[in-house]
Design a protein around this motif. Structure first.
Motif, PDB file in Angstrom:
ATOM      1  N   HIS A  99      70.727 -90.636  24.769  1.00 14.03           N
ATOM      2  CA  HIS A  99      71.353 -91.861  25.264  1.00 14.03           C
ATOM      3  C   HIS A  99      70.761 -93.055  24.537  1.00 14.03           C
ATOM      4  CE1 HIS A  99      71.951 -95.402  27.829  1.00 14.03           C
ATOM      5  NE2 HIS A  99      73.117 -94.821  28.108  1.00 14.03           N
ATOM      6  N   GLY A 100      71.636 -93.920  23.996  1.00  7.83           N
ATOM      7  CA  GLY A 100      71.205 -95.117  23.301  1.00  7.83           C
ATOM      8  C   GLY A 100      71.998 -96.322  23.748  1.00  7.83           C
ATOM      9  N   THR A 101      71.875 -97.404  22.998  1.00  8.85           N
ATOM     10  CA  THR A 101      72.553 -98.641  23.369  1.00  8.85           C
ATOM     11  C   THR A 101      74.061 -98.503  23.351  1.00  8.85           C
ATOM     12  OG1 THR A 101      72.413 -99.354  21.062  1.00  8.85           O
ATOM     13  CG2 THR A 101      70.650-100.053  22.547  1.00  8.85           C
ATOM     14  N   GLY A 102      74.592 -97.565  22.571  1.00  6.88           N
ATOM     15  CA  GLY A 102      76.035 -97.368  22.504  1.00  6.88           C
ATOM     16  C   GLY A 102      76.573 -96.383  23.517  1.00  6.88           C
TER      17      GLY A 102
ATOM     18  N   TYR B  58      71.245 -93.976  16.179  1.00  9.32           N
ATOM     19  CA  TYR B  58      71.239 -92.544  16.459  1.00  9.32           C
ATOM     20  C   TYR B  58      70.954 -91.786  15.167  1.00  9.32           C
ATOM     21  CZ  TYR B  58      73.795 -93.929  20.686  1.00  9.32           C
ATOM     22  OH  TYR B  58      74.183 -94.519  21.862  1.00  9.32           O
TER      23      TYR B  58
ATOM     24  N   THR C   4      75.085 -96.123  13.876  1.00  6.71           N
ATOM     25  CA  THR C   4      74.779 -97.159  14.863  1.00  6.71           C
ATOM     26  C   THR C   4      75.882 -97.275  15.905  1.00  6.71           C
ATOM     27  OG1 THR C   4      75.771 -98.835  13.410  1.00  6.71           O
ATOM     28  CG2 THR C   4      73.376 -98.488  13.246  1.00  6.71           C
ATOM     29  N   ASP C   5      77.067 -96.749  15.598  1.00  5.37           N
ATOM     30  CA  ASP C   5      78.197 -96.875  16.517  1.00  5.37           C
ATOM     31  C   ASP C   5      78.795 -95.538  16.934  1.00  5.37           C
ATOM     32  OD1 ASP C   5      79.341 -96.058  14.190  1.00  5.37           O
ATOM     33  OD2 ASP C   5      80.602 -97.826  13.907  1.00  5.37           O
TER      34      ASP C   5
ATOM     35  N   THR D  38      67.706 -91.191  19.560  1.00  3.12           N
ATOM     36  CA  THR D  38      68.049 -92.584  19.349  1.00  3.12           C
ATOM     37  C   THR D  38      66.768 -93.382  19.206  1.00  3.12           C
ATOM     38  OG1 THR D  38      69.268 -94.477  20.232  1.00  3.12           O
ATOM     39  CG2 THR D  38      68.165 -93.061  21.819  1.00  3.12           C
TER      40      THR D  38
END
Length: 842
Positions: free
Chosen positions: A596-599, A647, A659-660, A642
């Protein structure tokens, strides 16, 4: 209508106005429950009955904490003043103990009693020992909130519990996802036995499986799964593969291999229970090839080869075996079939002979290999050659060998050509050869039919003969089962699916039961095959693949990934207790990691089947998932994390960054990367270069630098790595974790304290927690857990439910706030079940 005694009614009324304390709870459960529960349906689960017991007693069944009492998860390590979680048998009551303080229950709150009347509470406590504890059901295991015998201030560590019900399989799946094969088939009168394996497809993780049929229902109609045990009554190890089975006179033996390749024997006084025998001693050697097994009045005889020479083994009971090398029939190189009728044995094999041919004035001698039949009348100690002549248009080698009605039987292919020119026709058929005593053989007849193209398998018993033949009807290849009671008249009894109907059925066993039933075993694709039987309807015969490869926490949710039924799977939970399977498109393969990351969430894995390749799924919330393309060829990614640059995924020979979660950049890395994690400075990956352990570091997930590791640091590849700031712990198949305190630049081995020398633990999972580090290891058939604050000094953490029957191991760990969630498996002769262990982080 539920009846009560006057005494019960009076006691019930007398306690209605009492304060909600421990004494009131015990009295209500004692006097007010039995009558109310008398009319409950028998179908209610233990959990539902526990709820009704509390409700009937007039007590609140709450799910929140009492005022001032912190809330804890259901399967959690209790605090010193709280309750403990420990498994009990459903038919045993926990012993009464004398507490020094009143425990606070997580579900029903009772404030401390102001005083205690000596001599009275002991009797009440003993009388309601079961009712006073809160009985819960977790995945089929009954657990009890109570105290450890170590004292009032020493809570018991929670036990690992079965969790198959928590991690649902695919309800729409058409396959079980496991590799199953019934390789052997034997008959003894009305009893049939099929033996084989079921497992994930990885050698060494199979379970031996025996099915049997017989009795009043008739052979081959009602099948059951047999019990399998070790000689001392314990669970047998994984990796056993039975390949031969034979029985007679109420005694059965099976032979096969274990995970290391050694010959293994199983014995059964009946077909319902099989005992795996310990090491067979010097009679069998690792290089031996055991190809056939038969039952005689004197015991059991096996035949095969070793180092280019035929070998025979004999045993009176299947436990102690004798080896016979150097058969008198000199030159026999291999024995591959065996049949017994009374005291007479007949075997088929190959031999070497010298052939001299004249070329002009010179003679050339060379050694050629031929096939032949030999006979023994003394239990296999001496053998004499027997000639099976050609006849009635037969040609080539014999196929199959059976002790059939009136003696022995085998077959050859045959053909006959008639007409000339354009009227020339060739007819194909099978030629049956029989012998009363195995010494003199003759052609006894033919069978096959106009569409016949060949004999695929031949066998039988004293009740009759059977053959699986191939034929071609209307341009379509088919397979037909023929049966004969006397070898002269043959009737078709069924068909077997061929390659044109999906995966071809590979038949490895064929026999005839006492009532004439023909049975065949084998496999079709990755599923076992048993003629005329839906194995899914046989309890215990077929299990469902359920593999959890990784778990990761995120905001308000923890996500686990893996596979069930041979397809990718995702489960999510708000608290680690209640799990929901996420809907995914049916995709053969497995997911191996999630992050799990910012996206949002990203899960990666590999597809299998007809379209192998990488798998990637994304989710904004961990509940709804969408498959996205991943720019990889071959195996694809094995792990993802991440970090500061986005990622990063790794696999064999490559790493990827995004990144996305849409646009990926790839970079080549020399080696096989199995896991990756993020530090405050960048990323660290572990794996192997050739067979040696390897570590790589990267500031951005694209430029990777191999780390020089000390020689002989750990044996074999590294499999998992986790980070806590710039500190890391990595594990491999060996017993010693590697620790780095400088973001992966240098590494040092840190042995696990208290680990046994034999068997040495094989580390299987690792996690970083707010308190330090936790490592799980496999101790033979049990699992162990170790904790460390700094990675340098490790201590063993007690945990129930990780030993006992079966092969238990924890393979996934994740930190959930102040708790540790661990997932794994327990495998025994019945199959593999998911384990869940959750406790306060040690």
């Amino acid at each position: 209508m539920t009846a009560r005694t006057p005494g019960q009614d009076e006691a019930r009324l007398a306690i209605e106005d009492e304060p909600v304390d421990s004494r009131r709870i015990r009295r209500r459960l004692t006097f007010g429950v039995a009558g109310d529960l008398a009319g409950l349906p028998a179908s209610l689960s233990p959990w539902q009955r526990a709820y009704e017991a509390w409700r009937s007693a007039g007590l609140p069944w709450g799910h929140g904490p009492a005022p001032g009492v912190p809330s804890e998860p259901l399967v959690t390590a209790p605090r010193p003043a709280g309750p403990a979680l420990a498994p009990v048998r459903a038919d045993e009551a926990p012993p009464a103990r004398k507490p020094t303080r009143t425990p606070v229950d997580e579900k029903v709150y009772s404030p401390p009693r102001p005083r205690r009347v000596p001599g009275r509470t002991r009797g009440l406590r003993a009388g309601v020992a079961v009712a006073a504890g809160l009985v819960l059901v977790a995945g089929g295991a009954i657990v009890l909130l109570g105290r450890d015998g170590g004292g009032p201030d020493r809570p018991r560590v929670p036990a690992a519990v079965p969790a198959d019900r928590l991690f649902a399989a695919d309800p729409a799946a058409m396959a079980d996802g496991l590799v199953q094969d019934l390789a052997a088939l034997g008959s003894d009168g009305a009893t049939l036995v099929a033996a084989g394996t079921e497992g994930p497809g990885a050698q060494g993780r199979e379970r031996a499986e025996f099915l049997y049929s017989g009795g009043p229902g008739g052979a081959g109609r009602a099948w059951r799964a047999a019990r399998v045990r070790a000689a001392d009554g314990s669970e047998p190890p994984l990796g056993d593969r039975p390949r031969l089975v034979s029985g007679g006179q109420g005694s059965w033996v099976a032979l096969g291999r274990d995970a290391a390749g050694a010959v293994v024997a199983w014995t059964g006084g009946d077909a319902a229970t099989w005992t795996r025998q310990p090491a067979l001693g010097p009679a069998f050697r690792p290089s031996d090839e055991v190809n056939a097994l038969a039952r005689t009045p004197r015991g059991f005889v096996a035949a095969g080869a070793a180092s280019g020479r035929a070998v025979v083994w004999s045993s009176a009971d299947g436990r102690a075996w004798q080896r016979l090398d150097g058969l008198r029939a000199a030159g026999i190189t291999r024995l591959d079939r065996l049949a017994a009728a009374g005291d007479v044995l007949v075997t088929h094999g190959t031999y070497e002979k010298k052939v001299t041919r004249k070329k002009g004035r010179r003679k050339a001698t060379r050694t050629v290999r031929g096939e032949g039949v030999w006979r023994s009348a003394d239990g296999g100690r001496t053998w004499t050659a027997a000639d099976v002549p050609q006849g009635q248009g037969s040609y080539g080698a014999t196929k199959g060998l059976a002790a059939g009605p009136g003696g022995f039987a085998t077959v050859r292919e045959g053909r006959r050509t008639t007409g000339r020119g354009k009227h020339r026709r060739t007819t194909r058929f099978a030629v049956l050869f029989t012998s009363r005593d195995g010494r003199g053989w003759r052609a006894a007849g033919t069978f096959g039919g106009a569409a016949y193209t060949g004999v695929e398998r031949f066998g039988g018993s004293a009740a009759g003969l059977a053959a699986l033949i191939t034929d071609r009807v209307e341009g379509r290849d088919g397979r037909t089962v023929l049966r004969s009671a006397d070898g002269r008249a043959w009737q078709p009894t069924g068909t077997v699916a061929g390659a044109g109907d999906g995966p071809a059925t590979e038949v490895s066993g064929l026999t005839v039961a006492a009532d004439g039933t023909v049975a065949l075993t084998g496999h079709r694709g990755e599923d076992a095959y048993l003629s005329g039987v839906d194995l899914a309807s046989v309890p215990g015969a077929v299990n469902t693949e359920r593999t959890i490869r990784a778990a990761a926490p995120g905001p308000g949710r923890v996500v686990a990934v893996g596979g069930t039924n041979g397809a990718a799977a995702v489960w999510s939970s708000p608290d680690g207790r209640r799990w929901t399977r996420a809907p995914l498109p049916a995709t053969r393969g497995r997911l191996s990691d999630v992050a799990h990351g910012t996206g949002g969430w990203l899960a990666v894995g590999r597809a299998s089947g007809a379209s192998p390749g990488p798998l990637a799924f994304v989710s904004p919330d961990g509940a709804s998932w969408t498959q996205v393309p991943f720019p990889a060829v071959g195996e694809g990614p094995s792990a993802v994390t991440t970090g500061p640059a986005g990622y990063v995924a790794v696999g064999t020979g490559a790493a990827w960054r995004t990144t996305d979660r849409k646009v990926w950049r790839r970079t080549g890395v020399e080696g096989r990367l199995t896991d990756v994690t993020a530090t405050a400075r960048g990323y660290v990956a572990v794996g192997a270069r050739d067979t040696a352990p390897a570590v790589w570091t990267s500031p951005d997930g694209l430029a990777w630098t191999p780390v020089r590791l000390p020689a002989a640091l750990v044996p074999g590849p590294l499999t998992k790595v986790v980070a806590r700031g710039d500190a890391l712990v990595a594990i491999g198949a060996g017993p010693t974790p590697l620790v780095s305190t400088d973001a992966g630049a240098t590494w040092a081995p840190r042995p696990l304290a208290g680990a046994p020398a034999a068997p040495a633990p094989a580390t299987t999972a690792v996690a970083a927690t707010p308190k330090g580090w936790v490592v799980a290891g496999s101790l033979g058939r049990a699992a162990g857990i170790w904790a460390s604050r700094d990675g340098a000094a490790w201590r063993r953490v007690p945990a129930a439910g990780l030993d006992g029957a079966g092969d238990a191991r924890l393979t996934v760990m994740a930190s959930l706030g102040g708790d540790l969630l661990a997932l794994g498996t327990r495998a025994d002769y019945r199959g593999t079940a998911t384990l869940l262990w959750r406790a306060a982080s040690p």
